[in-house]
Design a protein around this motif. Sequence first.
Motif, PDB file in Angstrom:
ATOM      1  N   GLY A  25       8.395  46.223   1.804  1.00  0.00           N
ATOM      2  CA  GLY A  25       9.469  46.061   0.669  1.00  0.00           C
ATOM      3  C   GLY A  25       9.674  47.587  -0.198  1.00  0.00           C
ATOM      4  N   ILE A  26       8.428  48.168  -0.139  1.00  0.00           N
ATOM      5  CA  ILE A  26       8.714  49.509  -1.173  1.00  0.00           C
ATOM      6  C   ILE A  26       9.626  50.248  -0.080  1.00  0.00           C
ATOM      7  CG2 ILE A  26       7.440  51.497  -1.681  1.00  0.00           C
ATOM      8  CD1 ILE A  26       5.259  49.552  -2.560  1.00  0.00           C
ATOM      9  N   VAL A  27       9.378  50.248   1.193  1.00  0.00           N
ATOM     10  CA  VAL A  27      10.175  51.206   2.083  1.00  0.00           C
ATOM     11  C   VAL A  27      11.538  50.767   1.834  1.00  0.00           C
ATOM     12  CG1 VAL A  27      10.542  51.647   4.358  1.00  0.00           C
ATOM     13  CG2 VAL A  27       8.344  52.082   3.644  1.00  0.00           C
ATOM     14  N   GLY A  28      11.907  49.558   2.098  1.00  0.00           N
ATOM     15  CA  GLY A  28      13.277  49.074   2.037  1.00  0.00           C
ATOM     16  C   GLY A  28      13.975  49.368   0.719  1.00  0.00           C
ATOM     17  N   VAL A  29      13.345  49.055  -0.322  1.00  0.00           N
ATOM     18  CA  VAL A  29      13.951  49.475  -1.702  1.00  0.00           C
ATOM     19  C   VAL A  29      14.125  50.804  -1.838  1.00  0.00           C
ATOM     20  CG1 VAL A  29      13.667  49.466  -4.287  1.00  0.00           C
ATOM     21  CG2 VAL A  29      13.243  47.570  -2.948  1.00  0.00           C
ATOM     22  N   ALA A  30      13.136  51.780  -1.328  1.00  0.00           N
ATOM     23  CA  ALA A  30      13.162  53.222  -1.765  1.00  0.00           C
ATOM     24  C   ALA A  30      14.076  53.752  -0.619  1.00  0.00           C
ATOM     25  CB  ALA A  30      12.028  53.998  -1.312  1.00  0.00           C
ATOM     26  N   GLY A  31      14.434  53.184   0.395  1.00  0.00           N
ATOM     27  CA  GLY A  31      15.505  53.638   1.586  1.00  0.00           C
ATOM     28  C   GLY A  31      16.809  53.194   1.406  1.00  0.00           C
ATOM     29  N   GLN A  32      16.960  52.358   0.418  1.00  0.00           N
ATOM     30  CA  GLN A  32      18.256  51.592  -0.083  1.00  0.00           C
ATOM     31  C   GLN A  32      19.019  50.890   1.451  1.00  0.00           C
ATOM     32  OE1 GLN A  32      19.778  51.320  -3.142  1.00  0.00           O
ATOM     33  NE2 GLN A  32      17.744  51.774  -3.874  1.00  0.00           N
ATOM     34  N   PHE A  33      18.169  50.308   2.022  1.00  0.00           N
ATOM     35  CA  PHE A  33      18.583  49.655   3.006  1.00  0.00           C
ATOM     36  C   PHE A  33      19.810  48.468   2.625  1.00  0.00           C
ATOM     37  CE2 PHE A  33      14.905  51.202   5.090  1.00  0.00           C
ATOM     38  CZ  PHE A  33      14.800  50.810   6.466  1.00  0.00           C
ATOM     39  N   ARG A  34      20.681  48.057   3.543  1.00  0.00           N
ATOM     40  CA  ARG A  34      21.464  47.022   3.227  1.00  0.00           C
ATOM     41  C   ARG A  34      20.765  45.885   3.071  1.00  0.00           C
ATOM     42  NH1 ARG A  34      24.358  44.150   7.543  1.00  0.00           N
ATOM     43  NH2 ARG A  34      23.519  46.007   8.810  1.00  0.00           N
ATOM     44  N   ASP A  35      21.249  44.984   2.195  1.00  0.00           N
ATOM     45  CA  ASP A  35      20.648  43.895   1.525  1.00  0.00           C
ATOM     46  C   ASP A  35      19.028  44.182   1.066  1.00  0.00           C
ATOM     47  OD1 ASP A  35      22.775  42.383   2.213  1.00  0.00           O
ATOM     48  OD2 ASP A  35      22.017  41.923   4.277  1.00  0.00           O
ATOM     49  N   TRP A  36      18.943  45.222   0.195  1.00  0.00           N
ATOM     50  CA  TRP A  36      17.775  45.761  -0.292  1.00  0.00           C
ATOM     51  C   TRP A  36      17.154  44.728  -1.076  1.00  0.00           C
ATOM     52  CZ3 TRP A  36      17.069  46.364  -5.394  1.00  0.00           C
ATOM     53  CH2 TRP A  36      18.332  46.544  -6.289  1.00  0.00           C
ATOM     54  N   GLU A  37      17.865  43.927  -1.586  1.00  0.00           N
ATOM     55  CA  GLU A  37      17.269  42.760  -2.242  1.00  0.00           C
ATOM     56  C   GLU A  37      16.285  41.951  -1.583  1.00  0.00           C
ATOM     57  OE1 GLU A  37      20.634  43.077  -1.697  1.00  0.00           O
ATOM     58  OE2 GLU A  37      21.425  43.730  -3.688  1.00  0.00           O
ATOM     59  N   PHE A  38      16.385  41.577  -0.476  1.00  0.00           N
ATOM     60  CA  PHE A  38      15.518  41.012   0.306  1.00  0.00           C
ATOM     61  C   PHE A  38      13.902  42.099   0.214  1.00  0.00           C
ATOM     62  CE2 PHE A  38      19.025  39.058   2.392  1.00  0.00           C
ATOM     63  CZ  PHE A  38      18.778  37.581   1.859  1.00  0.00           C
ATOM     64  N   ALA A  39      14.043  43.186   0.265  1.00  0.00           N
ATOM     65  CA  ALA A  39      13.128  44.055   0.289  1.00  0.00           C
ATOM     66  C   ALA A  39      12.175  44.043  -1.178  1.00  0.00           C
ATOM     67  CB  ALA A  39      13.418  45.558   0.578  1.00  0.00           C
ATOM     68  N   ALA A  40      13.086  43.973  -2.187  1.00  0.00           N
ATOM     69  CA  ALA A  40      12.740  43.625  -3.629  1.00  0.00           C
ATOM     70  C   ALA A  40      11.899  42.433  -3.611  1.00  0.00           C
ATOM     71  CB  ALA A  40      13.807  43.833  -4.578  1.00  0.00           C
ATOM     72  N   TYR A  41      12.585  41.449  -3.041  1.00  0.00           N
ATOM     73  CA  TYR A  41      11.630  40.267  -2.672  1.00  0.00           C
ATOM     74  C   TYR A  41      10.438  40.063  -2.120  1.00  0.00           C
ATOM     75  CZ  TYR A  41      10.144  35.673  -1.131  1.00  0.00           C
ATOM     76  OH  TYR A  41       9.541  34.423  -0.608  1.00  0.00           O
TER      77      TYR A  41
END
Length: 187
Positions: A25-41
């Motif tokens: 999740g930290i990688v997904g939020v920091a990398g600004q992946f598409r649909d990063w809201e799922f990474a924040a979840y």
Amino acid sequence: MGKIEWAMWANEQALAAGLILLTGGIVGVAGQFRDWEFAAYGVAAGVFVCLLEYPRGRRNKGTSVERTGQYCLTVCVKAFGPVTSNYYVRAALHAAICVPGAFILPTVLGCVCLAIASIIYLAAAIRGERWMPILPKTETRERVGESIKEPPQNPPPRPPAELRRKRPEDLESAAYVNPIPVTANEY
């Protein structure tokens, strides 16, 4: 062979899954992946799973070793009663938590690990296991016996009690009486 306690394995698996989900999740939020809201979840779910799974449960044998600093979280988890101590509930909770994280690549591995932990918890629940907290033991100090008050006189290794030399104070009646009395002025 001993009986396998599935809950212990599920606990370790779920804790690792929570850490992997948190990291993904930290990688997904920091990398600004598409649909990063799922990474924040994934970050929030990873923290929740880690807090839920950190307190190790007591084994049936009673040989459990608690994790460092788990007492505070044990009290919190115990406060929720059957919601957290029932492994059917934990299996369903972990299965539900892992679904949203499967929609983004960084959290997929954590979700797969959490799904495996959910299956293991289900196996533990079917076998009748449940979470029991490890609470500190209240130590009762036994009174020191009368014979232990004096420290040993001989260094180790000590001979058995029947072969030890008897002290004059311990002997009530001497078997041998000295026929020649020694007086103080003879020295």
